[in-house]
Structure formats: C-alpha cells, structure tokens
Design a protein around this motif. Sequence first.
Motif, PDB file in Angstrom:
ATOM      1  N   TYR A  29       0.854  -1.183   0.000  1.00  0.00           N
ATOM      2  CA  TYR A  29       0.000   0.000   0.000  1.00  0.00           C
ATOM      3  C   TYR A  29       0.890   1.231   0.000  1.00  0.00           C
ATOM      4  O   TYR A  29       1.862   1.294   0.738  1.00  0.00           O
ATOM      5  CB  TYR A  29      -0.901  -0.001   1.240  1.00  0.00           C
ATOM      6  N   ASP A  30       0.551   2.210  -0.851  1.00  0.00           N
ATOM      7  CA  ASP A  30       1.419   3.382  -0.954  1.00  0.00           C
ATOM      8  C   ASP A  30       0.706   4.700  -0.681  1.00  0.00           C
ATOM      9  O   ASP A  30       1.292   5.755  -0.798  1.00  0.00           O
ATOM     10  CB  ASP A  30       2.092   3.427  -2.322  1.00  0.00           C
ATOM     11  N   ALA A  32      -2.271   6.534   2.097  1.00  0.00           N
ATOM     12  CA  ALA A  32      -3.146   6.371   3.259  1.00  0.00           C
ATOM     13  C   ALA A  32      -3.818   7.693   3.595  1.00  0.00           C
ATOM     14  O   ALA A  32      -3.223   8.757   3.472  1.00  0.00           O
ATOM     15  CB  ALA A  32      -2.348   5.876   4.461  1.00  0.00           C
ATOM     16  N   THR A  46      -3.106  12.947   5.389  1.00  0.00           N
ATOM     17  CA  THR A  46      -2.762  12.041   4.289  1.00  0.00           C
ATOM     18  C   THR A  46      -1.281  11.729   4.359  1.00  0.00           C
ATOM     19  O   THR A  46      -0.484  12.577   4.738  1.00  0.00           O
ATOM     20  CB  THR A  46      -3.088  12.683   2.924  1.00  0.00           C
ATOM     21  N   SER A  48       1.893   9.266   2.224  1.00  0.00           N
ATOM     22  CA  SER A  48       2.243   8.396   1.105  1.00  0.00           C
ATOM     23  C   SER A  48       3.324   7.391   1.482  1.00  0.00           C
ATOM     24  O   SER A  48       3.997   6.836   0.640  1.00  0.00           O
ATOM     25  CB  SER A  48       2.690   9.220  -0.102  1.00  0.00           C
ATOM     26  N   GLU A  50       4.942   3.949   2.329  1.00  0.00           N
ATOM     27  CA  GLU A  50       4.603   2.584   1.908  1.00  0.00           C
ATOM     28  C   GLU A  50       4.467   1.649   3.108  1.00  0.00           C
ATOM     29  O   GLU A  50       5.198   1.750   4.078  1.00  0.00           O
ATOM     30  CB  GLU A  50       5.675   2.036   0.969  1.00  0.00           C
ATOM     31  N   HIS A 117      -7.099  -1.534   2.740  1.00  0.00           N
ATOM     32  CA  HIS A 117      -6.760  -1.965   4.098  1.00  0.00           C
ATOM     33  C   HIS A 117      -7.226  -0.858   5.039  1.00  0.00           C
ATOM     34  O   HIS A 117      -6.791   0.291   4.916  1.00  0.00           O
ATOM     35  CB  HIS A 117      -5.246  -2.171   4.218  1.00  0.00           C
ATOM     36  N   ALA A 130      -7.713   4.750   9.599  1.00  0.00           N
ATOM     37  CA  ALA A 130      -6.867   4.908   8.419  1.00  0.00           C
ATOM     38  C   ALA A 130      -7.385   4.023   7.298  1.00  0.00           C
ATOM     39  O   ALA A 130      -7.877   2.921   7.538  1.00  0.00           O
ATOM     40  CB  ALA A 130      -5.420   4.533   8.743  1.00  0.00           C
ATOM     41  N   GLN A 131      -7.288   4.517   6.081  1.00  0.00           N
ATOM     42  CA  GLN A 131      -7.684   3.762   4.888  1.00  0.00           C
ATOM     43  C   GLN A 131      -6.485   3.758   3.944  1.00  0.00           C
ATOM     44  O   GLN A 131      -6.002   4.815   3.544  1.00  0.00           O
ATOM     45  CB  GLN A 131      -8.876   4.434   4.209  1.00  0.00           C
ATOM     46  N   TYR A 132      -5.978   2.572   3.633  1.00  0.00           N
ATOM     47  CA  TYR A 132      -4.835   2.411   2.736  1.00  0.00           C
ATOM     48  C   TYR A 132      -5.305   1.844   1.404  1.00  0.00           C
ATOM     49  O   TYR A 132      -6.189   0.984   1.374  1.00  0.00           O
ATOM     50  CB  TYR A 132      -3.812   1.442   3.328  1.00  0.00           C
ATOM     51  N   THR A 133      -4.714   2.297   0.298  1.00  0.00           N
ATOM     52  CA  THR A 133      -5.024   1.756  -1.026  1.00  0.00           C
ATOM     53  C   THR A 133      -3.757   1.181  -1.638  1.00  0.00           C
ATOM     54  O   THR A 133      -2.673   1.725  -1.469  1.00  0.00           O
ATOM     55  CB  THR A 133      -5.603   2.833  -1.955  1.00  0.00           C
TER      56      THR A 133
END
Length: 139
Positions: A29-30, A32, A46, A48, A50, A117, A130-133
């Motif tokens: 994930y990079d 959040a 926010t 970034s 990893e 995640h 937190a929301q990670y993509t």
Amino acid sequence: MQKLFFALAFFCMTCTAVRAETLSMQCRYDLASFLVFEDGAFKAETDSKEMSFTITIDTTTNKAYLTGNSGTADLAIINREGQMSFLQVSGNGPAIITTLTTVFLNPAPNQKFPSLHARQNRFGANYTTAQYTGYCSTF
C-alpha cells in the motif's frame, strides 16, 4: 493464473484436505488517509508512506495469517463473490485495534489485485482511523 489462485483458495476452504496447503500473497500500500480524533473532533491527514505485509491462507484449517513488521497475527476469512476479506481484532481494554483487508479478485492490467486496508485504533480516549489503497499479488 491469479484468478485460478483465488478460485482454488475458495474451493479448498469449502472442502477438507488430508495435508496442509498454503497460499500466499504480498500486499503493498502506498497511500493512506487518516482521521485522528483530537479535541472533540476528527482531523484529516494524508500520508504516502509505503506499508506492506504478507497474507498466508492455510486451506486445510481455513485460517489466514498476516505477517508484517510487527510479527504475525491471526485473521478471520470472509469470502464473498469477487472479493476476499480478512479481519483482525487485537488488544482489549483501553487499547483495541481492528483491521479489515479486502482483496478484489478482478486483477488490474498489471496483474495485481486491487486492495483496501482499513485500520481503526482506540488507545484510551484517543481514536484514529486509516484507509490504505494498494495491490496484492500472489507468489
């Protein structure tokens, strides 16, 4: 090949087997987005940075495990058409962490599976979410 992985994983989770079989995927994930509860209100942030971990599925016991920089944790598996989700709840009392990782079974053009995640934390009276993509890939 990766669709076959998830089809096999789902099939194996619905039947019994004599010997242990494991299937693994690396998730990265990079990006959040965070909400931090401070002074009676949530504030957005926010990052970034990893983050990565491995999910291993034991198709004999129908259990999954997350391995990352903090060690290994048990995961509950939630199967739905087109996705697999993994739930982790740890801690008790004033410190509770809940995570949900969803892997979508339609691979992107780069043959990686899109993934989200989510993490919710409570430490006493402090809350964060937190929301990670990112993506997961089999190995």
